[in-house]
Design a protein around this motif. Structure first.
Motif, PDB file in Angstrom:
ATOM      1  N   MET A 159       8.086 -12.549  24.532  1.00 38.58           N
ATOM      2  CA  MET A 159       9.303 -11.981  23.934  1.00 38.58           C
ATOM      3  C   MET A 159       8.966 -11.164  22.693  1.00 38.58           C
ATOM      4  SD  MET A 159      11.946 -12.555  25.726  1.00 38.58           S
ATOM      5  CE  MET A 159      13.240 -12.188  24.579  1.00 38.58           C
ATOM      6  N   GLU A 160       8.030 -11.648  21.883  1.00 37.40           N
ATOM      7  CA  GLU A 160       7.595 -10.888  20.711  1.00 37.40           C
ATOM      8  C   GLU A 160       6.963  -9.571  21.142  1.00 37.40           C
ATOM      9  OE1 GLU A 160       5.015 -13.375  18.422  1.00 37.40           O
ATOM     10  OE2 GLU A 160       6.642 -14.628  17.653  1.00 37.40           O
ATOM     11  N   ASN A 161       6.105  -9.643  22.183  1.00 35.22           N
ATOM     12  CA  ASN A 161       5.475  -8.421  22.690  1.00 35.22           C
ATOM     13  C   ASN A 161       6.523  -7.454  23.243  1.00 35.22           C
ATOM     14  OD1 ASN A 161       2.920  -9.326  22.042  1.00 35.22           O
ATOM     15  ND2 ASN A 161       2.503 -10.149  24.079  1.00 35.22           N
ATOM     16  N   LEU A 162       7.493  -8.015  23.995  1.00 33.62           N
ATOM     17  CA  LEU A 162       8.553  -7.165  24.539  1.00 33.62           C
ATOM     18  C   LEU A 162       9.379  -6.551  23.423  1.00 33.62           C
ATOM     19  CD1 LEU A 162       9.810  -9.248  27.591  1.00 33.62           C
ATOM     20  CD2 LEU A 162       8.561  -7.088  27.646  1.00 33.62           C
ATOM     21  N   HIS A 163       9.638  -7.336  22.405  1.00 35.87           N
ATOM     22  CA  HIS A 163      10.401  -6.812  21.264  1.00 35.87           C
ATOM     23  C   HIS A 163       9.637  -5.668  20.595  1.00 35.87           C
ATOM     24  CE1 HIS A 163      13.315  -6.818  18.073  1.00 35.87           C
ATOM     25  NE2 HIS A 163      12.356  -6.935  17.173  1.00 35.87           N
ATOM     26  N   ALA A 164       8.327  -5.873  20.411  1.00 33.52           N
ATOM     27  CA  ALA A 164       7.498  -4.821  19.811  1.00 33.52           C
ATOM     28  C   ALA A 164       7.471  -3.591  20.718  1.00 33.52           C
ATOM     29  CB  ALA A 164       6.082  -5.330  19.564  1.00 33.52           C
ATOM     30  N   ASP A 165       7.352  -3.821  22.025  1.00 29.41           N
ATOM     31  CA  ASP A 165       7.366  -2.698  22.973  1.00 29.41           C
ATOM     32  C   ASP A 165       8.711  -1.975  22.932  1.00 29.41           C
ATOM     33  OD1 ASP A 165       4.791  -3.188  23.764  1.00 29.41           O
ATOM     34  OD2 ASP A 165       5.331  -4.202  25.637  1.00 29.41           O
ATOM     35  N   ASN A 166       9.789  -2.758  22.859  1.00 28.77           N
ATOM     36  CA  ASN A 166      11.122  -2.142  22.779  1.00 28.77           C
ATOM     37  C   ASN A 166      11.248  -1.292  21.522  1.00 28.77           C
ATOM     38  OD1 ASN A 166      11.971  -3.194  25.183  1.00 28.77           O
ATOM     39  ND2 ASN A 166      13.056  -4.928  24.288  1.00 28.77           N
ATOM     40  N   GLU A 167      10.766  -1.802  20.415  1.00 29.42           N
ATOM     41  CA  GLU A 167      10.812  -1.032  19.167  1.00 29.42           C
ATOM     42  C   GLU A 167      10.015   0.265  19.294  1.00 29.42           C
ATOM     43  OE1 GLU A 167      12.463  -1.415  16.279  1.00 29.42           O
ATOM     44  OE2 GLU A 167      13.535  -3.042  17.279  1.00 29.42           O
ATOM     45  N   LYS A 199       3.008 -28.633  29.733  1.00 24.93           N
ATOM     46  CA  LYS A 199       3.132 -27.342  30.439  1.00 24.93           C
ATOM     47  C   LYS A 199       4.387 -26.595  29.988  1.00 24.93           C
ATOM     48  CE  LYS A 199       0.581 -28.461  34.637  1.00 24.93           C
ATOM     49  NZ  LYS A 199       0.657 -28.710  36.077  1.00 24.93           N
ATOM     50  N   ALA A 200       5.475 -27.331  29.825  1.00 23.70           N
ATOM     51  CA  ALA A 200       6.728 -26.715  29.379  1.00 23.70           C
ATOM     52  C   ALA A 200       6.570 -26.139  27.979  1.00 23.70           C
ATOM     53  CB  ALA A 200       7.866 -27.732  29.416  1.00 23.70           C
ATOM     54  N   LEU A 201       5.876 -26.875  27.091  1.00 26.17           N
ATOM     55  CA  LEU A 201       5.643 -26.368  25.736  1.00 26.17           C
ATOM     56  C   LEU A 201       4.755 -25.124  25.757  1.00 26.17           C
ATOM     57  CD1 LEU A 201       5.152 -29.667  23.683  1.00 26.17           C
ATOM     58  CD2 LEU A 201       7.055 -28.051  23.553  1.00 26.17           C
ATOM     59  N   ALA A 202       3.688 -25.184  26.607  1.00 24.45           N
ATOM     60  CA  ALA A 202       2.808 -24.019  26.722  1.00 24.45           C
ATOM     61  C   ALA A 202       3.572 -22.831  27.296  1.00 24.45           C
ATOM     62  CB  ALA A 202       1.598 -24.364  27.591  1.00 24.45           C
ATOM     63  N   SER A 203       4.390 -23.097  28.298  1.00 22.96           N
ATOM     64  CA  SER A 203       5.195 -22.032  28.905  1.00 22.96           C
ATOM     65  C   SER A 203       6.182 -21.450  27.894  1.00 22.96           C
ATOM     66  CB  SER A 203       5.942 -22.596  30.120  1.00 22.96           C
ATOM     67  OG  SER A 203       6.763 -21.619  30.678  1.00 22.96           O
ATOM     68  N   ALA A 204       6.795 -22.329  27.106  1.00 24.77           N
ATOM     69  CA  ALA A 204       7.727 -21.859  26.071  1.00 24.77           C
ATOM     70  C   ALA A 204       6.989 -21.017  25.034  1.00 24.77           C
ATOM     71  CB  ALA A 204       8.413 -23.045  25.407  1.00 24.77           C
ATOM     72  N   GLU A 205       5.778 -21.435  24.655  1.00 26.69           N
ATOM     73  CA  GLU A 205       4.989 -20.668  23.682  1.00 26.69           C
ATOM     74  C   GLU A 205       4.623 -19.299  24.270  1.00 26.69           C
ATOM     75  OE1 GLU A 205       3.122 -19.683  20.185  1.00 26.69           O
ATOM     76  OE2 GLU A 205       4.452 -21.371  20.589  1.00 26.69           O
ATOM     77  N   ASN A 206       4.212 -19.321  25.554  1.00 25.57           N
ATOM     78  CA  ASN A 206       3.884 -18.048  26.208  1.00 25.57           C
ATOM     79  C   ASN A 206       5.111 -17.144  26.295  1.00 25.57           C
ATOM     80  OD1 ASN A 206       1.208 -18.715  26.574  1.00 25.57           O
ATOM     81  ND2 ASN A 206       1.502 -19.525  28.638  1.00 25.57           N
ATOM     82  N   ALA A 207       6.251 -17.738  26.609  1.00 24.17           N
ATOM     83  CA  ALA A 207       7.491 -16.966  26.681  1.00 24.17           C
ATOM     84  C   ALA A 207       7.846 -16.385  25.318  1.00 24.17           C
ATOM     85  CB  ALA A 207       8.626 -17.839  27.211  1.00 24.17           C
ATOM     86  N   ARG A 208       7.636 -17.185  24.265  1.00 29.75           N
ATOM     87  CA  ARG A 208       7.922 -16.694  22.914  1.00 29.75           C
ATOM     88  C   ARG A 208       7.017 -15.514  22.579  1.00 29.75           C
ATOM     89  NH1 ARG A 208       5.861 -16.913  18.113  1.00 29.75           N
ATOM     90  NH2 ARG A 208       4.185 -18.333  18.659  1.00 29.75           N
ATOM     91  N   LYS A 209       5.720 -15.660  22.910  1.00 27.13           N
ATOM     92  CA  LYS A 209       4.778 -14.564  22.638  1.00 27.13           C
ATOM     93  C   LYS A 209       5.143 -13.322  23.450  1.00 27.13           C
ATOM     94  CE  LYS A 209       0.774 -17.367  21.325  1.00 27.13           C
ATOM     95  NZ  LYS A 209      -0.546 -17.858  21.710  1.00 27.13           N
TER      96      LYS A 209
END
Length: 164
Positions: A58-66, A46-56
């Motif tokens: 963060m990527e989406n947020l980064h793209a949105d920020n850009e 669950k922690a790995l899945a949560s970390a993967e979701n958080a990474r994704k």
């Protein structure tokens, strides 16, 4: 030698103790240990899945920020361009209004000058007329002071009136 070779009784009791220990461990410890290991494994997954979701995310947020940053820059540029256009329009309007006011002031000044000129001409004509009347009055007095000149003037005027 007895110490090196185990006896049958020792082996029997060792096996029975071992089996008893296995049964007790299986009944009381094995399930909780396996459950804890399983829970721990599940928690890690669950922690790995949560970390993967958080990474994704963060990527989406980064793209949105850009994207938002690009939109903000474009909006800033549009606002700056609009402000420059408004500034230029205001300057042009002010110049046009100043020119119109200057033309109006010049026109008023020319009208005032023309009015003053007419007033001065009228005053000059009145003054000339007054001087002419004064001169004519003095000439007529000088002419009419003598009785013979008066008669002569009246006769010449009558003669001119008949001719006309």
């Amino acid at each position: 030698m007895d110490l090196i070779t185990p006896g049958l009784g020792l082996v029997f009791w060792t096996v029975i103790t071992f089996l008893f220990l296995l049964i007790i461990l299986k009944k009381f410890a094995w399930k909780p240990i396996l459950g804890a290991v399983s829970d721990r494994e599940e928690g890690i997954k669950k922690a790995l899945a949560s970390a993967e979701n958080a990474r994704k995310e963060m990527e989406n947020l980064h793209a949105d920020n850009e994207r938002i940053l690009k939109e903000a820059r474009a909006e800033r540029e549009a606002l700056l361009k609009e402000a420059r256009d408004i500034k230029i329009k205001m300057i042009d309007d002010a110049k046009g209004e100043a020119q119109a006011q200057a033309d109006k002031i010049i026109e008023q000044a020319q009208a005032a000058i023309e009015s003053e000129k007419k007033a001065a001409m009228a005053e000059l004509k009145k003054h000339v007329a007054d001087l002419s009347i004064d001169i004519a009055e003095k000439v007529v007095r000088a002419e009419l002071s003598n009785k013979d000149k008066q008669l002569e003037l009246v006769e010449s005027m009558l003669g001119e009136a008949k001719l006309n």
